[in-house]
Each structure stands twice: as C-alpha cells, then as structure tokens.
Design a protein around this motif. Structure first.
Motif, short mmCIF file in Angstrom:
data_model
loop_
_atom_site.label_atom_id
_atom_site.label_comp_id
_atom_site.label_asym_id
_atom_site.label_seq_id
_atom_site.Cartn_x
_atom_site.Cartn_y
_atom_site.Cartn_z
N GLY A 47 0.77 -1.24 0.00
CA GLY A 47 0.00 0.00 0.00
C GLY A 47 0.80 1.28 0.00
N ASN A 48 2.02 1.27 0.60
CA ASN A 48 2.80 2.51 0.66
C ASN A 48 3.00 3.14 -0.71
OD1 ASN A 48 3.75 0.38 2.65
ND2 ASN A 48 4.66 2.18 3.60
N LEU A 49 3.20 2.28 -1.72
CA LEU A 49 3.59 2.75 -3.04
C LEU A 49 2.48 2.62 -4.07
CD1 LEU A 49 7.12 1.07 -3.04
CD2 LEU A 49 6.46 3.29 -2.12
N PHE A 50 1.26 2.34 -3.61
CA PHE A 50 0.13 2.18 -4.51
C PHE A 50 -0.77 3.42 -4.43
CE2 PHE A 50 1.67 -2.01 -3.99
CZ PHE A 50 1.16 -2.82 -4.99
N SER A 51 -0.91 4.13 -5.53
CA SER A 51 -1.72 5.35 -5.55
C SER A 51 -3.18 5.07 -5.92
CB SER A 51 -1.13 6.36 -6.53
OG SER A 51 0.17 6.75 -6.15
N SER A 52 -3.40 4.27 -6.94
CA SER A 52 -4.74 4.07 -7.47
C SER A 52 -5.60 3.20 -6.55
CB SER A 52 -4.67 3.40 -8.85
OG SER A 52 -5.91 2.86 -9.22
N PRO A 53 -6.76 3.69 -6.10
CA PRO A 53 -7.65 2.87 -5.28
C PRO A 53 -8.09 1.59 -5.99
CG PRO A 53 -8.31 5.17 -5.16
CD PRO A 53 -7.28 5.07 -6.23
N ILE A 54 -8.32 1.68 -7.31
CA ILE A 54 -8.73 0.49 -8.07
C ILE A 54 -7.59 -0.52 -8.13
CG2 ILE A 54 -9.56 -0.36 -10.29
CD1 ILE A 54 -11.58 1.31 -8.74
N LEU A 55 -6.38 -0.03 -8.32
CA LEU A 55 -5.22 -0.92 -8.36
C LEU A 55 -5.03 -1.61 -7.01
CD1 LEU A 55 -2.84 -2.11 -9.84
CD2 LEU A 55 -1.51 -0.07 -9.28
N MET B 136 -7.38 -2.42 -4.90
CA MET B 136 -8.37 -3.49 -4.84
C MET B 136 -7.93 -4.68 -5.69
SD MET B 136 -12.16 -1.77 -4.82
CE MET B 136 -11.95 -0.48 -6.03
N THR B 137 -7.45 -4.39 -6.89
CA THR B 137 -7.03 -5.45 -7.81
C THR B 137 -5.89 -6.27 -7.23
OG1 THR B 137 -7.65 -4.02 -9.68
CG2 THR B 137 -6.26 -5.92 -10.17
N PHE B 138 -4.92 -5.57 -6.66
CA PHE B 138 -3.76 -6.27 -6.11
C PHE B 138 -4.15 -7.11 -4.90
CE2 PHE B 138 0.35 -6.77 -3.99
CZ PHE B 138 1.16 -7.10 -5.07
N SER B 139 -5.06 -6.60 -4.08
CA SER B 139 -5.54 -7.37 -2.93
C SER B 139 -6.20 -8.67 -3.37
CB SER B 139 -6.52 -6.52 -2.11
OG SER B 139 -7.00 -7.24 -0.99
N LEU B 140 -7.01 -8.60 -4.41
CA LEU B 140 -7.66 -9.80 -4.94
C LEU B 140 -6.62 -10.78 -5.49
CD1 LEU B 140 -10.76 -8.30 -6.80
CD2 LEU B 140 -10.74 -9.52 -4.63
N ALA B 141 -5.61 -10.25 -6.17
CA ALA B 141 -4.58 -11.12 -6.74
C ALA B 141 -3.77 -11.81 -5.64
CB ALA B 141 -3.65 -10.31 -7.65
N LEU B 142 -3.44 -11.07 -4.57
CA LEU B 142 -2.74 -11.67 -3.44
C LEU B 142 -3.57 -12.79 -2.82
CD1 LEU B 142 -1.05 -8.88 -1.26
CD2 LEU B 142 0.07 -10.79 -2.39
N ASP B 143 -4.87 -12.55 -2.69
CA ASP B 143 -5.74 -13.57 -2.11
C ASP B 143 -5.77 -14.81 -3.00
OD1 ASP B 143 -7.53 -14.30 0.04
OD2 ASP B 143 -9.15 -14.20 -1.43
N GLY C 198 -11.36 3.00 -1.25
CA GLY C 198 -11.12 1.85 -2.12
C GLY C 198 -10.73 0.61 -1.35
N ASP C 199 -9.88 0.77 -0.33
CA ASP C 199 -9.45 -0.38 0.47
C ASP C 199 -10.63 -1.04 1.17
OD1 ASP C 199 -6.89 0.23 -0.33
OD2 ASP C 199 -6.26 1.06 1.59
N MET C 200 -11.52 -0.21 1.70
CA MET C 200 -12.69 -0.76 2.40
C MET C 200 -13.63 -1.48 1.45
SD MET C 200 -13.74 2.04 5.27
CE MET C 200 -12.64 2.45 6.62
N ILE C 201 -13.85 -0.89 0.29
CA ILE C 201 -14.71 -1.54 -0.70
C ILE C 201 -14.15 -2.92 -1.05
CG2 ILE C 201 -15.51 -1.43 -3.09
CD1 ILE C 201 -15.73 1.63 -2.73
N GLY C 202 -12.82 -2.98 -1.23
CA GLY C 202 -12.18 -4.25 -1.54
C GLY C 202 -12.36 -5.28 -0.43
N GLN C 203 -12.23 -4.84 0.83
CA GLN C 203 -12.38 -5.77 1.96
C GLN C 203 -13.84 -6.22 2.13
OE1 GLN C 203 -10.05 -7.30 4.23
NE2 GLN C 203 -8.93 -6.72 2.38
N ILE C 204 -14.76 -5.35 1.86
CA ILE C 204 -16.17 -5.72 1.94
C ILE C 204 -16.50 -6.76 0.87
CG2 ILE C 204 -18.53 -4.85 1.61
CD1 ILE C 204 -17.38 -2.14 2.79
N VAL D 89 -12.45 -5.48 -12.62
CA VAL D 89 -11.41 -5.70 -11.62
C VAL D 89 -10.88 -7.13 -11.73
CG1 VAL D 89 -10.88 -5.75 -9.14
CG2 VAL D 89 -12.37 -3.95 -10.06
N GLU D 90 -11.80 -8.10 -11.90
CA GLU D 90 -11.38 -9.50 -12.05
C GLU D 90 -10.54 -9.70 -13.31
OE1 GLU D 90 -11.75 -12.34 -10.31
OE2 GLU D 90 -12.61 -11.29 -8.58
#
Length: 582
Positions: free
Chosen positions: A248-256, A258-265, A301-307, A358-359
């Motif tokens: 997250g430190n180096l990620f600016s885009s809220p959509i990105l 969310m996308t990266f969080s899904l990919a990590l999962d 964006g982070d919260m939307i991704g977690q929800i 996003v998928e």
C-alpha cells in the motif's frame, strides 16, 4: 548481464530446512508466550483468530502506527486513543510501534549503530508494557525478523504477546553501513521464520510489507506479485510459517489497490491473513488539505475491496502530517475517526463497482506473475542453488538485487529507457510517480543556469527511502554532473571515503529516517579526519529528536549552521550548487 553460479553467493554450507526446523524447536523450547490486553478483552488467542472472525462477519479491522520514541509516551498515547475512540463509538484494533533501526543491530555491532527517531526498548518489561497499555493488538514490524537480532527480538515479541511479527521483506532490502556476518544474519532469519512456523497453530503470522522490500525497486507490478509468490514459497512451503503480506505505501490508485488485494488472495488460495493495507504515503506532500483527499480516496477503495473479498487486512488511515513529521496522537485520532465514518459510504458503494473489470485486471496480473515467478525459480535453479534450502535462495536473491531479478527474469520487452532494463507490462504507481516528479523537475529546469559539467558528486541515502535520491540523481545527470551513487543505507564514512577516492566536490545526502543531524555531524568529522574538502547538500525529511524529546523536530537551521546546504526542491539543486561554487 553477468551470468552467476552458486559459488558467487554461497560461501558456507547451510543446514537443510529439516535441520533448521529442529534447531528452531530447540532454540525456542523454553520461550514464554504472553497475552496482550487485546486478546484478553476480545476473548481470542491471536490476531489471526480475530481476523478470521472479521472475515466471517464481514467486519472491517483498523490499524494505526505510533511513532514516539519513548515507551512511556507510546503507552500513554495508546491508552488515550482507546479512551477517546470509545467515547466517539469508533474502533481501532491494532497498533504498530516503530522500532528504531538500532533495535535490529546485535550487541557485537552496537558501536556502529546510529540511533534514529524510532522507539528503543531497553528491557523485557518495556516490551511487555506495550502489549498491556490498551486493548490493541501490538504489531512489531520494522527491525525484527531479518535484522541482526532476528531471534532475540522474536523471543521478546512472543513474551509481549504479539502474534504478528515482521518483516520478511526487510531482510532483502535492508543493509547496514558496516561489515557483518551475512551468513549468520540469513540463518538466524530462517530459524526465526521456522519458529513462527512451529507456532502457526497458536495463530502466529509472519508479516511482510512488500513495499519495504524489493517491490519498491521493481518497475513492473507483475514482478511485484511474482515476488510475493517467492516469499510465500520460502516462508510457507519451506519453513512452514503462515505469511501475511502487507502493501500500500507505493500504490496510488484505489482500483489498483483493490485489484492487487484480490490477486494476493488468489495466490493464497483464498486463505489470506493479511496484516494491513498501508496508506498511500507516496502521494502525501506537506499540503495537509491535499493529503486529506488522498487518504479519503485510498481508504474508501481499500474498504470496498475488503467488503467484497475479506482478506484480513486492517485498514490503515495515515495522518495527513505523515510526510512532514511524526504525527501526534491527536492527528492519529482524527485519522481513525475519519476511517470509521467513511465505512458506511464504502458499504453503500461496493455493489456498484464493476467487479468484472477488476477481475479481468486481476487475471492479467496473475498470468504475468506466474511467468515471472517461473523465470525466477528456474533462473536460481540453473545457477545451482538448492531450491529446497531457504537460506541459499534468500542470500542469492539479496545479493542479486531487484534490478538484476527484474532485468533477467521480468516479462516486459527489453528497453534501456527504464531503470531495470525492461518496459513494464503494468508500471507500478511508483514508476508513474517518479516520471511525473521528474517531468515536473525538468519542466522547471534551466540548463543555462544549471550546467555542472566536470563536477563530481557523491550521492547517497541514509536509509531505504531512495526515491528522492533517484530523482535528484537524474536531475544532476541532466545538468552534466558526474555522479558516484553509493546507494542506500550509506554510512558517513563510506560517503567521505568515496569523496576522497574520487576527488569529488559535492556530497549529496537524502535522509528520511530521523538522523539528519547525527549523520551530518559524523560526516563532517569523517571528512576532517580524511582531509576531504567538499560541500555537503542534504534533502528529504531533515528532522531528528532533541534530547529528551519524543517527536522529531526539523533541524534545517542547525544543519545550515554547520555549513550544510539544505535543499527542498530537486529542480533547484543544480542552480544552488552553481551558486555555492560561484
């Protein structure tokens, strides 16, 4: 690029991973496991157990960092935060304490340690006190596993009741400005991770902030995700620990984000136990009003991704003052109240997100990362590295470095227009940010007033934060200066010695870790001892703790009184250098 073999990196015979696990069991057999006030009050055995509850109940968890350098002040701030948030019917679940870099240096090297602005713990009682100050889960990330005190600090963290300990990524990226035993550092890190694995059923999570490691130096997001898989292979497949990634430190885009969080999962098979998604501090400036917009954007964006897909990551609402100084407890409180308030908007927006898009982006990331991961693993195997021995893999990757890994095993087309020799498939936000900053610098650049042809410059950073150094280096090259870049985590002695060796006229230092004054004094002493005559220029976050103080203060005036030239804007540096030498 140079072709390497095992003999270039492996200078000792490391024990097998099975032997490491046996050694880890013996080392930790008498260790004590405390219980934090958080676990006691919430009725859980570990942070991981709490995070699993949050995932099941689709509940948002929250993280804050506290940067005081006094245990008493840190504990007092935690207690105050808990009480104030409770009054406002707001929640905060975990707190990260920022240990000083000297906390990661073992006793045999203490004479080399420069104490920065972070927290220094002097006794077992102080470690334990942090876990009892308030019902927050205590997170020890920096300068723990992967440092020169991996085992000692892990034992103390267990005693304090901590169940998430970091920071795997820092092993690869953090260096020390003095000679030490790299083989011992590597083996101790492996043993510590094995101990985390032995305690996996207790809920222990091995934390790794990708942005603190090689990910910060990769240009392509597919390489970042591939590297997450490398760390997962090492920590989970070989050393049997549960790995929890942070980013997250180096990620600016809220959509990105969310996308990266899904990919990590996805690479975790849906069994993620993330520590936190850190704030987008890359876009923070000294304009606090503007920073409010940044934090609102990424946290939503982070919260939307977690929800949508709970992964256990806590939300980190970073105070707007982060880029200027260590935030106060009042600023931390404001950030957490905002985080609590914005959750209702996130829950309202989530159903309207185009998740199909996003998928689709997630699959692009995963497909590219799969290829790069395979390239890295095959490349290491071709060098003769034992791919079942974590120590051999770790020390080889650390010595190769992120540029070599991406240049040799990355996916983009070869191109010298990019720092790591490849055009990124999916440029990281840091690449875009650096390009934006550099373009702004070059637009304001006046070559007629800034020609430094023939000037030799030593360039270094006092810590891992080298983005400012990268920009300044490019600006000076545009001004025709000859640059000797000695990298990050540089010592005053290294800078002075290189200036002597190269007969350089300028030493340029980028500093963000709260040691600007100490570094400058030590550098001036080293220059005097060696007879070096050069001008010192410093930029970045020029602060440090006053004696007895708990929050770093700006030391620009003190530096200038010493004869150091302090520069705030990269584009003005060539003209300022010309003025000094006029």
């Amino acid at each position: 690029m140079k072709a390497y073999s095992k003999q270039d990196f492996i200078t000792t015979e490391f024990p097998s991973v099975q032997k490491m696990i046996e050694l880890a069991k013996e080392i930790s057999k008498d260790w004590e496991y405390g219980q934090t006030a958080f676990c006691r009050e919430r009725g859980v055995d570990s942070e991981r157990a709490f995070k699993e509850q949050c995932k099941t109940e689709n509940r948002i968890s929250r993280h804050a960092a506290i940067g005081y350098n006094s245990v008493e002040e840190t504990c007092s701030a935690m207690k105050w935060l808990y009480e104030e948030l409770e009054k406002k019917d707001c929640t905060l679940d975990r707190v990260g304490v920022l240990l000083d870099v000297s906390m990661g240096i073992s006793d045999e090297y203490k004479d080399h340690a420069m104490v920065g602005s972070g927290l220094v713990l002097h006794s077992e009682e102080e470690w334990v006190a942090l876990g009892q100050a308030a019902p927050f889960m205590i997170h020890f990330g920096d300068n723990m596993i992967g440092s020169l005190r991996s085992l000692e600090n892990l034992q103390l963290a267990f005693k304090a009741g901590t169940t998430s300990v970091g920071n795997f990524s820092q092993y690869f990226s953090y260096s020390y400005p003095f000679q030490y035993d790299m083989n011992k550092r590597t083996l101790d890190a492996c043993l510590a991770i094995c101990i985390m694995g032995l305690n996996k059923e207790r809920g222990m999570v091995m934390h790794s902030n990708l942005d603190d490691g090689f990910a910060a130096a990769f240009n392509d997001l597919v390489t970042v995700l591939a590297w997450a898989r490398v760390e997962k292979y090492l920590a989970e497949d070989l050393m049997k620990a549960k790995l929890g990634h942070c980013f997250g430190n180096l990620f600016s885009s809220p959509i990105l984000r969310m996308t990266f969080s899904l990919a990590l999962d996805e690479i975790n098979g849906g069994d993620s136990c993330g520590t936190m998604i850190y704030g987008n501090t890359t876009d923070y400036t000294r304009d606090f009003v503007r920073n409010n917009a940044v934090v609102n954007g990424y946290i939503l964006g982070d919260m939307i991704g977690q929800i949508h897909r709970p992964t256990g990551h806590a939300m980190s609402s970073v105070p707007v003052s982060e880029a200027a100084r260590i935030p106060t407890k009042e600023e931390i409180l404001d950030a957490q109240v905002m985080s609590n308030e914005i959750e209702r908007y996130a829950r309202a927006f989530e159903p309207y997100v185009n998740w199909a898009k996003v998928e689709e982006d997630k699959q692009r990331l995963l497909q590219g990362a799969d290829v790069v991961y395979g390239n890295i693993m095959k490349g290491l195997a071709d060098m003769g590295i034992d791919m079942k021995n974590p120590a051999e893999i770790m020390i080889t990757c650390k010595e190769l470095g992120p540029e070599y890994l991406e240049r040799s095993f990355g996916l983009g087309e070869p191109s010298e227009e990019y720092a790591n020799g490849r055009k990124p498939i999916w440029p990281t936000d840091m690449v875009r940010s650096l390009e934006k900053i550099q373009n702004q610098c070059f637009r304001n650049f006046n070559p007629d007033k800034s020609d430094l042809a023939g000037l030799k410059v030593i360039l270094c950073a006092t810590d891992i934060h080298e983005f400012g150094k990268v920009v300044v280096g490019n600006v000076l090259r545009r001004a025709n200066a000859r640059i000797f870049d000695i990298g990050r985590d540089a010592s005053p002695g290294e800078a002075a010695e290189m200036a002597l060796e190269t007969d350089s006229h300028v030493i340029l230092v980028s500093s963000y870790n709260g040691i600007a004054r100490t570094f400058a004094k030590a550098l001036l002493r080293q220059m005097e001892d060696l007879g070096v005559e050069a001008e010192i220029f410093m930029g970045g976050l020029l602060n440090e703790n006053d004696e007895g103080g708990n929050i770093p203060v700006d030391v620009t005036e003190e530096l200038e009184a010493m004869g150091v030239h302090c520069v705030k804007e990269a584009e003005s540096l060539p003209a300022e250098i010309k003025r000094v030498f006029a």
